[in-house]
Design a protein around this motif. Structure first.
Motif, PDB file in Angstrom:
ATOM      1  N   GLN A   1      -0.267   9.203   8.193  1.00  0.00           N
ATOM      2  CA  GLN A   1      -1.606   8.620   8.198  1.00  0.00           C
ATOM      3  C   GLN A   1      -2.293   8.817   6.852  1.00  0.00           C
ATOM      4  O   GLN A   1      -2.906   7.894   6.319  1.00  0.00           O
ATOM      5  CB  GLN A   1      -2.461   9.235   9.320  1.00  0.00           C
ATOM      6  N   VAL A   2      -2.159  10.008   6.273  1.00  0.00           N
ATOM      7  CA  VAL A   2      -2.733  10.273   4.957  1.00  0.00           C
ATOM      8  C   VAL A   2      -2.104   9.343   3.921  1.00  0.00           C
ATOM      9  O   VAL A   2      -2.793   8.735   3.098  1.00  0.00           O
ATOM     10  CB  VAL A   2      -2.550  11.754   4.549  1.00  0.00           C
ATOM     11  N   TRP A   3      -0.777   9.202   3.960  1.00  0.00           N
ATOM     12  CA  TRP A   3      -0.070   8.335   3.011  1.00  0.00           C
ATOM     13  C   TRP A   3      -0.528   6.888   3.165  1.00  0.00           C
ATOM     14  O   TRP A   3      -0.783   6.193   2.173  1.00  0.00           O
ATOM     15  CB  TRP A   3       1.438   8.455   3.222  1.00  0.00           C
ATOM     16  N   GLU A   4      -0.623   6.407   4.425  1.00  0.00           N
ATOM     17  CA  GLU A   4      -1.053   5.022   4.656  1.00  0.00           C
ATOM     18  C   GLU A   4      -2.480   4.808   4.176  1.00  0.00           C
ATOM     19  O   GLU A   4      -2.796   3.770   3.594  1.00  0.00           O
ATOM     20  CB  GLU A   4      -0.906   4.661   6.130  1.00  0.00           C
ATOM     21  N   ASP A   5      -3.356   5.789   4.421  1.00  0.00           N
ATOM     22  CA  ASP A   5      -4.743   5.687   3.937  1.00  0.00           C
ATOM     23  C   ASP A   5      -4.779   5.589   2.413  1.00  0.00           C
ATOM     24  O   ASP A   5      -5.545   4.794   1.856  1.00  0.00           O
ATOM     25  CB  ASP A   5      -5.574   6.876   4.416  1.00  0.00           C
ATOM     26  N   GLU A   6      -3.946   6.390   1.747  1.00  0.00           N
ATOM     27  CA  GLU A   6      -3.881   6.337   0.273  1.00  0.00           C
ATOM     28  C   GLU A   6      -3.392   4.973  -0.193  1.00  0.00           C
ATOM     29  O   GLU A   6      -3.922   4.420  -1.165  1.00  0.00           O
ATOM     30  CB  GLU A   6      -2.951   7.431  -0.260  1.00  0.00           C
ATOM     31  N   GLN A   7      -2.394   4.409   0.501  1.00  0.00           N
ATOM     32  CA  GLN A   7      -1.868   3.093   0.119  1.00  0.00           C
ATOM     33  C   GLN A   7      -2.932   2.008   0.305  1.00  0.00           C
ATOM     34  O   GLN A   7      -3.069   1.113  -0.533  1.00  0.00           O
ATOM     35  CB  GLN A   7      -0.612   2.753   0.927  1.00  0.00           C
ATOM     36  N   HIS A   8      -3.692   2.104   1.406  1.00  0.00           N
ATOM     37  CA  HIS A   8      -4.764   1.130   1.631  1.00  0.00           C
ATOM     38  C   HIS A   8      -5.840   1.248   0.555  1.00  0.00           C
ATOM     39  O   HIS A   8      -6.362   0.230   0.078  1.00  0.00           O
ATOM     40  CB  HIS A   8      -5.383   1.316   3.019  1.00  0.00           C
ATOM     41  N   ALA A   9      -6.169   2.471   0.163  1.00  0.00           N
ATOM     42  CA  ALA A   9      -7.172   2.682  -0.887  1.00  0.00           C
ATOM     43  C   ALA A   9      -6.695   2.110  -2.219  1.00  0.00           C
ATOM     44  O   ALA A   9      -7.465   1.470  -2.943  1.00  0.00           O
ATOM     45  CB  ALA A   9      -7.492   4.173  -1.021  1.00  0.00           C
ATOM     46  N   ILE A  10      -5.428   2.310  -2.540  1.00  0.00           N
ATOM     47  CA  ILE A  10      -4.863   1.761  -3.785  1.00  0.00           C
ATOM     48  C   ILE A  10      -4.936   0.238  -3.764  1.00  0.00           C
ATOM     49  O   ILE A  10      -5.342  -0.398  -4.741  1.00  0.00           O
ATOM     50  CB  ILE A  10      -3.410   2.250  -3.976  1.00  0.00           C
ATOM     51  N   LYS A  11      -4.561  -0.354  -2.640  1.00  0.00           N
ATOM     52  CA  LYS A  11      -4.598  -1.817  -2.513  1.00  0.00           C
ATOM     53  C   LYS A  11      -6.034  -2.327  -2.623  1.00  0.00           C
ATOM     54  O   LYS A  11      -6.292  -3.335  -3.296  1.00  0.00           O
ATOM     55  CB  LYS A  11      -3.979  -2.236  -1.182  1.00  0.00           C
ATOM     56  N   ALA A  12      -6.975  -1.636  -1.973  1.00  0.00           N
ATOM     57  CA  ALA A  12      -8.377  -2.058  -2.026  1.00  0.00           C
ATOM     58  C   ALA A  12      -8.914  -1.989  -3.449  1.00  0.00           C
ATOM     59  O   ALA A  12      -9.618  -2.907  -3.901  1.00  0.00           O
ATOM     60  CB  ALA A  12      -9.217  -1.193  -1.091  1.00  0.00           C
ATOM     61  N   ARG A  13      -8.583  -0.915  -4.185  1.00  0.00           N
ATOM     62  CA  ARG A  13      -9.028  -0.802  -5.577  1.00  0.00           C
ATOM     63  C   ARG A  13      -8.467  -1.944  -6.427  1.00  0.00           C
ATOM     64  O   ARG A  13      -9.167  -2.520  -7.262  1.00  0.00           O
ATOM     65  CB  ARG A  13      -8.638   0.554  -6.158  1.00  0.00           C
ATOM     66  N   ALA A  14      -7.200  -2.289  -6.206  1.00  0.00           N
ATOM     67  CA  ALA A  14      -6.582  -3.380  -6.956  1.00  0.00           C
ATOM     68  C   ALA A  14      -7.270  -4.711  -6.643  1.00  0.00           C
ATOM     69  O   ALA A  14      -7.498  -5.529  -7.539  1.00  0.00           O
ATOM     70  CB  ALA A  14      -5.090  -3.465  -6.647  1.00  0.00           C
ATOM     71  N   GLU A  15      -7.601  -4.929  -5.377  1.00  0.00           N
ATOM     72  CA  GLU A  15      -8.282  -6.164  -4.990  1.00  0.00           C
ATOM     73  C   GLU A  15      -9.674  -6.239  -5.615  1.00  0.00           C
ATOM     74  O   GLU A  15     -10.098  -7.307  -6.075  1.00  0.00           O
ATOM     75  CB  GLU A  15      -8.364  -6.276  -3.470  1.00  0.00           C
ATOM     76  N   VAL A  16     -10.387  -5.116  -5.644  1.00  0.00           N
ATOM     77  CA  VAL A  16     -11.713  -5.081  -6.265  1.00  0.00           C
ATOM     78  C   VAL A  16     -11.601  -5.382  -7.759  1.00  0.00           C
ATOM     79  O   VAL A  16     -12.378  -6.174  -8.310  1.00  0.00           O
ATOM     80  CB  VAL A  16     -12.408  -3.722  -6.025  1.00  0.00           C
ATOM     81  N   GLN A  17     -10.620  -4.788  -8.424  1.00  0.00           N
ATOM     82  CA  GLN A  17     -10.423  -5.051  -9.852  1.00  0.00           C
ATOM     83  C   GLN A  17     -10.100  -6.525 -10.104  1.00  0.00           C
ATOM     84  O   GLN A  17     -10.585  -7.119 -11.066  1.00  0.00           O
ATOM     85  CB  GLN A  17      -9.307  -4.159 -10.419  1.00  0.00           C
ATOM     86  N   ALA A  18      -9.311  -7.129  -9.224  1.00  0.00           N
ATOM     87  CA  ALA A  18      -8.976  -8.546  -9.371  1.00  0.00           C
ATOM     88  C   ALA A  18     -10.214  -9.411  -9.195  1.00  0.00           C
ATOM     89  O   ALA A  18     -10.416 -10.388  -9.935  1.00  0.00           O
ATOM     90  CB  ALA A  18      -7.897  -8.946  -8.359  1.00  0.00           C
ATOM     91  N   MET A  19     -11.076  -9.061  -8.239  1.00  0.00           N
ATOM     92  CA  MET A  19     -12.308  -9.832  -8.040  1.00  0.00           C
ATOM     93  C   MET A  19     -13.246  -9.672  -9.227  1.00  0.00           C
ATOM     94  O   MET A  19     -13.860 -10.643  -9.682  1.00  0.00           O
ATOM     95  CB  MET A  19     -13.003  -9.396  -6.744  1.00  0.00           C
ATOM     96  N   ILE A  20     -13.367  -8.461  -9.751  1.00  0.00           N
ATOM     97  CA  ILE A  20     -14.204  -8.222 -10.926  1.00  0.00           C
ATOM     98  C   ILE A  20     -13.702  -9.063 -12.096  1.00  0.00           C
ATOM     99  O   ILE A  20     -14.490  -9.709 -12.794  1.00  0.00           O
ATOM    100  CB  ILE A  20     -14.233  -6.720 -11.291  1.00  0.00           C
ATOM    101  N   ALA A  21     -12.395  -9.087 -12.291  1.00  0.00           N
ATOM    102  CA  ALA A  21     -11.819  -9.886 -13.374  1.00  0.00           C
ATOM    103  C   ALA A  21     -12.075 -11.375 -13.154  1.00  0.00           C
ATOM    104  O   ALA A  21     -12.415 -12.100 -14.091  1.00  0.00           O
ATOM    105  CB  ALA A  21     -10.321  -9.609 -13.479  1.00  0.00           C
TER     106      ALA A  21
END
Length: 106
Positions: free
Chosen positions: A77-97
């Motif tokens: 669960q901790v690993w999956e939460d970290e993966q979701h956070a990484i994906k969310a950060r990448a999506e936010v960076q893509a939207m900002i760009a």
């Protein structure tokens, strides 16, 4: 040491007499990149099964006989939460760009 000894066709005691600490560290690093032994064979067969199945909804991990990185439910669960956070950060960076490019073209 046992996996390496088997791979090299030597006994563990032979390796202990001849292998330096730095060489052992290099073998361990190599094993991380290109696994020695049964796990490597499992990966090969899993790849064949994956390719044969042709199911794009599956991943190579779905065809492995043994979980190479077993985790408890809490660890997973901790690993999956970290993966979701990484994906969310990448999506936010893509939207900002994307919005940054829209502003520049206006």
């Amino acid at each position: 040491m046992f996996k390496l000894a088997g791979h090299l066709g030597k006994t563990v005691s032979e390796l202990e007499r001849t292998l330096t600490i730095s060489e052992l560290a290099e073998w361990r690093a190599y094993d991380e990149i290109d696994p020695i032994g049964g796990y490597r064979m499992d990966l090969g067969f899993a790849l064949l099964a994956y390719l044969q199945a042709g199911d794009t909804d599956k991943s190579l991990a779905d065809f492995l006989v043994i979980d190479p990185n077993p985790m408890t439910d809490d660890e997973r669960q901790v690993w999956e939460d970290e993966q979701h956070a990484i994906k969310a950060r990448a999506e936010v960076q893509a939207m900002i760009a994307m919005f940054g490019k829209m502003e520049q073209s206006s």
